[in-house]
Design a protein around this motif. Structure first.
Motif, PDB file in Angstrom:
ATOM      1  N   GLN A  91       0.807  -1.220   0.000  1.00 54.91           N
ATOM      2  CA  GLN A  91       0.000   0.000   0.000  1.00 54.91           C
ATOM      3  C   GLN A  91       0.843   1.275   0.000  1.00 54.91           C
ATOM      4  N   LYS A  92       2.120   1.168  -0.287  1.00 51.87           N
ATOM      5  CA  LYS A  92       2.950   2.369  -0.286  1.00 51.87           C
ATOM      6  C   LYS A  92       3.002   2.989  -1.680  1.00 51.87           C
ATOM      7  N   GLY A  93       3.651   4.136  -1.771  1.00 54.28           N
ATOM      8  CA  GLY A  93       3.720   4.855  -3.028  1.00 54.28           C
ATOM      9  C   GLY A  93       4.663   4.218  -4.032  1.00 54.28           C
ATOM     10  N   CYS A  94       4.941   4.961  -5.082  1.00 54.16           N
ATOM     11  CA  CYS A  94       5.683   4.434  -6.226  1.00 54.16           C
ATOM     12  C   CYS A  94       7.150   4.199  -5.897  1.00 54.16           C
ATOM     13  N   TYR A  95       7.703   3.155  -6.485  1.00 53.43           N
ATOM     14  CA  TYR A  95       9.128   2.868  -6.434  1.00 53.43           C
ATOM     15  C   TYR A  95       9.466   2.055  -7.683  1.00 53.43           C
ATOM     16  N   ARG A  96      10.729   1.971  -7.998  1.00 58.30           N
ATOM     17  CA  ARG A  96      11.129   1.255  -9.206  1.00 58.30           C
ATOM     18  C   ARG A  96      10.715  -0.215  -9.108  1.00 58.30           C
ATOM     19  N   GLY A  97      10.029  -0.696 -10.145  1.00 56.87           N
ATOM     20  CA  GLY A  97       9.573  -2.084 -10.171  1.00 56.87           C
ATOM     21  C   GLY A  97       8.198  -2.301  -9.593  1.00 56.87           C
TER      22      GLY A  97
END
Length: 321
Positions: free
Chosen positions: A222-228
């Motif tokens: 449920q966290k925000g955007c990150y690579r992958g």
């Protein structure tokens, strides 16, 4: 780095990626039992140690890691991954924040590539990344241990025990009062029993977190955007991973232990059957006998009898198909 604890009585050096610490100190099963009983310690001083300091350290790492760390409480241990753009696992970090510094230990020799990536992502954030491997040694004490932790040492406390970030100059003094040493093979045997994956052992160049059960423990959905993240979300919401981690009970009558990469086939298909997976880590456990972790194709029936090379194997589900 070569540990000074290799001079302890009975120490036999480990090989491969774990070179630099002891494989065992003369009695593998005794060492396993001691750890299981909450006594002794494991020298993990060959592992890489990376620190991140600065006011933005947690919010910045939150953008890069698979784990939710922006409000990580001081002293709370967690683990996290760094993925490629395609969602494949590149790094695994075992970390804790002590209120001013994030401490992380990583696989031996991987810290340089990790730091290079982190440095490339600093931009305008108020953070400093440092390689502390040369002056900090990781030591593991098992759950239930009453070993006294030196004052001022960062500690990761988990259900499996505590990881101490100890000054290297204090390593021998700590060993002298911490109880019987256990080698990396004992540590690995308990890791396999606990179904815990390890980067470079249970992973290859195309492993995604879902295959190993790292969703939840190292990946926050449920966290925000990150690579992958796109791959993580797509597999979580729309599909299934192509492979799954299993725990194998190996035939104890076999002298030979199938090693990493040993091909797995369905027992009913015989020795000429098609490959459906491979062993990732195999160990001899003090209670369970020969056991292993392995990756198999997702559609392999959970009750199928398997063969790891020439060794019969019964599987336990770790990741649901």
């Amino acid at each position: 780095m070569k540990s000074p604890l290799l001079s302890l009585p009975g120490a036999v050096p480990a090989e491969g990626v774990d070179e630099g610490v002891a494989a065992h100190y003369g009695d593998l099963f005794r060492e396993q039992r001691a750890l299981a009983d909450g006594t002794g310690f494991v020298d993990l001083s060959h592992r890489g140690v990376v620190t991140v300091t600065g006011d933005d350290r947690l919010t910045w790492l939150h953008l890069l890691l698979t784990q939710h760390v922006s409000e990580l409480p001081a002293g709370e241990a967690t683990e996290a991954l760094i993925l490629s753009a395609n969602g494949h696992i590149e790094h695994a970090l075992y970390l804790v924040d002590d209120g001013t510094t994030v401490w992380a230990h990583v696989e031996p020799g991987s810290q340089e590539a990790l730091i290079a990536y982190l440095e490339s992502m600093k931009f305008f954030y108020r953070v400093e990344v440092a390689d502390r491997t040369a002056d900090i040694a990781v030591v593991h004490v098992p759950a239930g241990s009453i070993t006294e932790v030196p004052e001022g040492v960062a500690v990761r406390e988990t259900p499996y025990g505590r990881d101490l970030f100890l000054p290297r100059e204090d390593l021998e003094a700590f060993a002298a009062q911490a109880g019987p040493p256990a080698g990396i093979l004992a540590h690995e045997a308990l890791r396999v029993e606990q179904h815990r994956p390890r980067l470079g052992f249970e992973t290859d160049h195309r492993t995604i977190p879902h295959e190993l059960g790292w969703i939840g423990t190292a990946v926050h959905l449920q966290k925000g955007c990150y690579r992958g993240q796109e791959t993580v979300a797509r597999v979580q919401n729309l599909g299934k991973p192509p492979r799954r981690l299993v725990f194998l009970h190996l035939d104890g009558s076999e002298v030979h232990l199938p090693g990493p990469g040993a091909e797995i086939r369905l027992a009913d298909d015989g020795p000429d059957g098609r490959k459906i997976g491979f062993v990732t880590t195999s160990v001899r456990h003090h209670e369970l006998g020969p056991v292993a972790l392995a990756l198999v194709k997702r559609n392999v029936p959970v009750d199928a009898r398997l063969m790891a090379e020439e060794t019969a194997a019964a599987q336990e589900t770790v990741v649901e198909p």
